[in-house]
Structure formats: C-alpha cells, structure tokens
Scaffold this motif. Sequence first.
Motif, PDB file in Angstrom:
ATOM      1  N   ARG A 131       0.413  -0.968  -0.017  1.00  0.00           N
ATOM      2  CA  ARG A 131       0.182   0.061  -0.098  1.00  0.00           C
ATOM      3  C   ARG A 131       0.835   1.358   0.252  1.00  0.00           C
ATOM      4  O   ARG A 131       0.582   2.060  -0.090  1.00  0.00           O
ATOM      5  N   ARG A 132       1.727   1.226   0.770  1.00  0.00           N
ATOM      6  CA  ARG A 132       2.913   2.597   0.522  1.00  0.00           C
ATOM      7  C   ARG A 132       3.415   2.627  -0.584  1.00  0.00           C
ATOM      8  O   ARG A 132       3.892   4.189  -1.267  1.00  0.00           O
ATOM      9  N   GLU A 133       3.614   1.634  -0.965  1.00  0.00           N
ATOM     10  CA  GLU A 133       4.272   1.297  -2.567  1.00  0.00           C
ATOM     11  C   GLU A 133       3.790   2.025  -3.650  1.00  0.00           C
ATOM     12  O   GLU A 133       3.695   2.857  -4.547  1.00  0.00           O
ATOM     13  N   GLU A 134       2.394   1.506  -3.209  1.00  0.00           N
ATOM     14  CA  GLU A 134       1.100   2.045  -4.724  1.00  0.00           C
ATOM     15  C   GLU A 134       0.663   3.166  -4.042  1.00  0.00           C
ATOM     16  O   GLU A 134       0.140   4.039  -5.284  1.00  0.00           O
ATOM     17  N   MET A 135       0.928   4.071  -2.879  1.00  0.00           N
ATOM     18  CA  MET A 135       0.256   5.648  -2.290  1.00  0.00           C
ATOM     19  C   MET A 135       1.760   5.991  -2.876  1.00  0.00           C
ATOM     20  O   MET A 135       1.497   7.300  -3.741  1.00  0.00           O
ATOM     21  N   LEU A 136       3.288   5.790  -2.736  1.00  0.00           N
ATOM     22  CA  LEU A 136       4.176   6.111  -3.264  1.00  0.00           C
ATOM     23  C   LEU A 136       3.986   6.259  -4.947  1.00  0.00           C
ATOM     24  O   LEU A 136       3.975   7.878  -5.589  1.00  0.00           O
ATOM     25  N   GLU A 137       3.987   5.317  -5.711  1.00  0.00           N
ATOM     26  CA  GLU A 137       2.977   6.120  -7.208  1.00  0.00           C
ATOM     27  C   GLU A 137       2.382   6.714  -7.390  1.00  0.00           C
ATOM     28  O   GLU A 137       2.155   7.523  -8.803  1.00  0.00           O
ATOM     29  N   ARG A 138       1.030   7.210  -6.429  1.00  0.00           N
ATOM     30  CA  ARG A 138       0.022   7.668  -7.379  1.00  0.00           C
ATOM     31  C   ARG A 138       0.886   8.890  -6.856  1.00  0.00           C
ATOM     32  O   ARG A 138       0.425  10.347  -7.558  1.00  0.00           O
ATOM     33  N   LEU A 139       0.921   9.420  -5.259  1.00  0.00           N
ATOM     34  CA  LEU A 139       1.637  10.342  -5.646  1.00  0.00           C
ATOM     35  C   LEU A 139       2.483  10.985  -6.515  1.00  0.00           C
ATOM     36  O   LEU A 139       2.762  12.343  -7.066  1.00  0.00           O
ATOM     37  N   LEU A 140       3.083  10.465  -6.555  1.00  0.00           N
ATOM     38  CA  LEU A 140       4.790  10.569  -8.018  1.00  0.00           C
ATOM     39  C   LEU A 140       4.300  10.779  -9.317  1.00  0.00           C
ATOM     40  O   LEU A 140       4.337  12.454  -9.718  1.00  0.00           O
ATOM     41  N   ARG A 141       2.694  10.306  -9.417  1.00  0.00           N
ATOM     42  CA  ARG A 141       1.741  10.831 -11.479  1.00  0.00           C
ATOM     43  C   ARG A 141       1.417  11.892 -10.782  1.00  0.00           C
ATOM     44  O   ARG A 141       1.152  12.904 -11.172  1.00  0.00           O
ATOM     45  N   THR A 142       0.304  12.240  -9.252  1.00  0.00           N
ATOM     46  CA  THR A 142       0.336  13.274  -9.257  1.00  0.00           C
ATOM     47  C   THR A 142       0.964  14.798  -8.980  1.00  0.00           C
ATOM     48  O   THR A 142       0.896  15.815  -9.772  1.00  0.00           O
ATOM     49  N   VAL A 143       2.225  14.930  -8.674  1.00  0.00           N
ATOM     50  CA  VAL A 143       3.335  15.501  -8.522  1.00  0.00           C
ATOM     51  C   VAL A 143       3.152  15.865  -9.432  1.00  0.00           C
ATOM     52  O   VAL A 143       3.878  17.289 -10.069  1.00  0.00           O
ATOM     53  N   GLU A 144       3.820  15.177 -10.439  1.00  0.00           N
ATOM     54  CA  GLU A 144       4.033  14.836 -12.262  1.00  0.00           C
ATOM     55  C   GLU A 144       3.259  16.627 -13.055  1.00  0.00           C
ATOM     56  O   GLU A 144       3.499  16.582 -13.857  1.00  0.00           O
ATOM     57  N   ARG A 145       1.947  15.812 -12.024  1.00  0.00           N
ATOM     58  CA  ARG A 145       0.687  16.603 -12.921  1.00  0.00           C
ATOM     59  C   ARG A 145       0.288  17.492 -12.985  1.00  0.00           C
ATOM     60  O   ARG A 145       0.170  18.851 -13.340  1.00  0.00           O
ATOM     61  N   LEU A 146       0.811  17.673 -11.004  1.00  0.00           N
ATOM     62  CA  LEU A 146       0.983  18.690 -10.669  1.00  0.00           C
ATOM     63  C   LEU A 146       1.416  20.065 -11.894  1.00  0.00           C
ATOM     64  O   LEU A 146       1.360  21.211 -11.796  1.00  0.00           O
ATOM     65  N   GLN A 147       3.246  19.881 -11.757  1.00  0.00           N
ATOM     66  CA  GLN A 147       3.550  20.470 -12.368  1.00  0.00           C
ATOM     67  C   GLN A 147       3.377  20.895 -14.240  1.00  0.00           C
ATOM     68  O   GLN A 147       4.382  21.741 -14.580  1.00  0.00           O
ATOM     69  N   ARG A 148       2.509  19.977 -14.643  1.00  0.00           N
ATOM     70  CA  ARG A 148       2.474  20.136 -16.251  1.00  0.00           C
ATOM     71  C   ARG A 148       1.502  21.054 -16.023  1.00  0.00           C
ATOM     72  O   ARG A 148       0.938  21.334 -17.087  1.00  0.00           O
ATOM     73  N   ASN A 149       0.629  20.735 -14.947  1.00  0.00           N
ATOM     74  CA  ASN A 149      -0.508  21.894 -15.294  1.00  0.00           C
ATOM     75  C   ASN A 149      -0.610  23.207 -16.008  1.00  0.00           C
ATOM     76  O   ASN A 149       0.715  24.057 -14.931  1.00  0.00           O
ATOM     77  N   LYS A 150      -0.996  24.107 -16.530  1.00  0.00           N
ATOM     78  CA  LYS A 150      -1.236  25.626 -17.048  1.00  0.00           C
ATOM     79  C   LYS A 150      -1.881  26.465 -16.515  1.00  0.00           C
ATOM     80  O   LYS A 150      -1.522  27.522 -16.652  1.00  0.00           O
ATOM     81  N   ASP A 151      -2.946  25.818 -15.516  1.00  0.00           N
ATOM     82  CA  ASP A 151      -3.390  26.749 -14.400  1.00  0.00           C
ATOM     83  C   ASP A 151      -4.291  26.584 -13.397  1.00  0.00           C
ATOM     84  O   ASP A 151      -4.313  25.854 -13.059  1.00  0.00           O
ATOM     85  N   ALA A 152      -4.692  27.473 -12.461  1.00  0.00           N
ATOM     86  CA  ALA A 152      -4.402  27.121 -11.355  1.00  0.00           C
ATOM     87  C   ALA A 152      -5.979  26.354 -11.367  1.00  0.00           C
ATOM     88  O   ALA A 152      -6.208  26.011  -9.792  1.00  0.00           O
ATOM     89  N   ALA A 153      -7.256  26.346 -12.275  1.00  0.00           N
ATOM     90  CA  ALA A 153      -8.117  25.268 -12.028  1.00  0.00           C
ATOM     91  C   ALA A 153      -7.934  24.298 -11.593  1.00  0.00           C
ATOM     92  O   ALA A 153      -8.106  23.025 -11.532  1.00  0.00           O
ATOM     93  N   ALA A 154      -6.978  23.588 -12.629  1.00  0.00           N
ATOM     94  CA  ALA A 154      -6.302  22.871 -12.854  1.00  0.00           C
ATOM     95  C   ALA A 154      -4.657  22.208 -11.998  1.00  0.00           C
ATOM     96  O   ALA A 154      -5.887  20.783 -11.373  1.00  0.00           O
ATOM     97  N   VAL A 155      -4.300  22.955 -11.279  1.00  0.00           N
ATOM     98  CA  VAL A 155      -3.660  22.794  -9.817  1.00  0.00           C
ATOM     99  C   VAL A 155      -5.021  22.405  -8.488  1.00  0.00           C
ATOM    100  O   VAL A 155      -4.708  21.306  -7.802  1.00  0.00           O
ATOM    101  N   VAL A 156      -5.700  22.790  -9.003  1.00  0.00           N
ATOM    102  CA  VAL A 156      -7.005  22.782  -7.791  1.00  0.00           C
ATOM    103  C   VAL A 156      -7.652  22.101  -7.615  1.00  0.00           C
ATOM    104  O   VAL A 156      -7.830  20.541  -6.850  1.00  0.00           O
ATOM    105  N   ASP A 157      -8.062  21.213  -8.425  1.00  0.00           N
ATOM    106  CA  ASP A 157      -8.350  19.744  -8.888  1.00  0.00           C
ATOM    107  C   ASP A 157      -8.020  18.658  -8.856  1.00  0.00           C
ATOM    108  O   ASP A 157      -8.737  17.914  -8.597  1.00  0.00           O
ATOM    109  N   ARG A 158      -6.240  19.075  -9.343  1.00  0.00           N
ATOM    110  CA  ARG A 158      -5.511  17.825  -9.212  1.00  0.00           C
ATOM    111  C   ARG A 158      -5.592  17.410  -7.292  1.00  0.00           C
ATOM    112  O   ARG A 158      -5.732  16.119  -6.627  1.00  0.00           O
ATOM    113  N   LEU A 159      -5.467  18.469  -6.700  1.00  0.00           N
ATOM    114  CA  LEU A 159      -5.260  18.433  -5.593  1.00  0.00           C
ATOM    115  C   LEU A 159      -6.745  17.749  -5.105  1.00  0.00           C
ATOM    116  O   LEU A 159      -6.349  16.751  -3.992  1.00  0.00           O
ATOM    117  N   ILE A 160      -7.887  18.121  -4.920  1.00  0.00           N
ATOM    118  CA  ILE A 160      -8.936  17.821  -4.715  1.00  0.00           C
ATOM    119  C   ILE A 160      -8.874  16.031  -4.848  1.00  0.00           C
ATOM    120  O   ILE A 160      -9.703  15.239  -4.488  1.00  0.00           O
TER     121      ILE A 160
END
Length: 342
Positions: A131-160
């Motif tokens: 479960r920790r490994e799966e969480m880490l994988e999801r976390l890394l994917r989310t961080v990568e998407r956050l860095q690619r988001n081009k506007d505040a709305a997309a960042v906020v949606d990713r956090l939610i």
Amino acid sequence: MLTEWLGRAFERRGAREQREAAVKQLEATIERIDDAFFALDEEWQFTYVNSKAATLLDRSVEALLGEDVWEAFPEAIGQTYETNYRRAMDEQETISFEDRYEPLDLWTKVTAYPSPDGLSVFFSDITDRKRREEMLERLLRTVERLQRNKDAAAVVDRLIDATDEILGYGLGAVRLFDEDAGVLRLVATSDGVGDRFEGRELRSPGEGVVGKIYETGEPQVWGDLTDRDDDRAYHGMRSVVGVPLGDHGVFVVGSTEPDAFDESDISVVELLAMNATAALDAQRRQEQLRTYENALKNVDDMVCVLDENGAVTYATEPFIAWIGATESELIGERLRDVLSNP
C-alpha cells in the motif's frame, strides 16, 4: 525369545515416543516463527496450519485441516498462487513470489518448498508495504501532473482528486486568496464535502481554521474540532489537516473521525501542497511575463526584465540584438554573466 520381543517392543515404543516428541518440538518451532506456515499433501489437502497462517487466511486451524486448498480458496484458481504451487510440485523446485489474494485484500510474500509428498508454504503479510508503494506511485504521478498544469483551476482540481486517490479521504477543500476582496474564496471541494461549506464560501485571513492557517503560514492539525472553543459548527468534521499554499491560499483535508491523520498522512498533504504552490508560483511568473510581453512588444527601446537572481526573464528585440545573442541563449541566464562574456 520373550526377552528379545520385549526389547523390540521397548525399542518401537521409544522410537514412537521420540517421533512424537520431535513432532511436538517441530510444531512448537513453527508456531514461534514470524512467518505464517501451512503444509499440503500430494492431494492438495492441508495437513498442518500454524495459528498465524490461520489468522491471515481468516479461518480457524480446525476448519482448514483436511480441506482441499482449491476448495477452501477457489478465487486462487487460475491466479499466481495456483500457477506457482503447481509449478513447484511438478518441477520439484522452490519458488518465491509476491501476490495479492483479492477476497481478503491480502498481499503476501510466499516461498513454497516442494517434496514428493506435498508442499510446505511459508508466507508473510506485506499488505502495508504494498500500500505504501502504491501510494508513492500515485503521489509521484500526481506531483508530475501538478507540475504540468497550466492554470490554477487544474492545480486545484488535481489537489482535490488527490484527497481520495492518494489519502483515501473524501473531504477536501481548497481556498484561494482574492487580493482585490481580501478574502479566501472556496474554489473547489471533493464530492464528500457536499453542502458542508454552504454559506461559508468566504473567509478572512485569521478567521476560523482556514483563516488561521493562511495568516500564520504554518501547517495546522486538529485531532478533534469539538475541543475548539470558537463555537463554530463543523458539520460532522472531527479532525482536519490544513497547509498553506504560499500566499495563494489553503489546502484542507478533513475526516469525520477524530485523530484520523497520522504522520504519513500529514507528510503527504504537505508534499502535495508544496508542489501545488510551486506550480501556482510558476503560473504567476508566466502571467507576469505575458504582461511584460504585451506591454513591451511594440516598444523600440532596449529593455530587459530580471528575476530575483538576476536572470533574464524577458528582453525586447533591440536589447537582444545589442547583446549579440539569440533569445534562447539570453533568457534564463544571469545578465551579469552574459555581459562579462567577450
């Protein structure tokens, strides 16, 4: 003759007692080991199960002894467990593997030792690690998407989305600071929030849980909101962890259970907020750059814009021509370094 017969009888009795003592000693040893253990005969029936194995398999020892393993656990048929157990028996080779038994939501690390008479299986519960490994994988994917988001709305949606996908909590909210109005506006909530924040879309810095987080600029954790003496209604939310998004706003995750968040949860929330803040900062810089570009694109003067480190973030064409470099060579470089080059 009688003496010889009695001697052989005593020998047989002694051997039987030794075997029984050895079996008892072996059983006691198996019960003491950290791994779960069971033994199968050549007909795939349980001949021995230690208590730890019975606990992990959610059965009693008595219920398993004599049972066919495939009848007792039919969901394993056709899966990695059956494939490897049969392979170990057919090839008479030890096999180790990891797999998940879905009906019990149980990940196990297994080593199976074959013999002509059956199979001895040692296994351990690795569910938490997986479960920790799966969480880490999801976390890394989310961080990568956050860095690619081009506007505040997309960042906020990713956090939610992350409150449920990574943390497993259905109560998440983001407030962003409105500089013109001087308030924190509720801009996104997870589905589990429902109408909990209805009528509370605005918060001033310092006001309530969220306002305090924004005002102090420090993460805050409340194990039980009912202990607070501010006479506010939190509509069933008992514990909360909130982190500032720099000067952009606040990210909050809540639970209906008291003391729901451990150190791991808090670290994940902080890491998500840190990357979201970096993405929002980058977007702000891009907006500022676009403002410069729009204001200066028709200017004939030599103008350049530097960041806090003295690096060039924008330059007019006359300035670029005067420097004698291309735009790609100039942007991002410290002006001092560029000017010092011959």
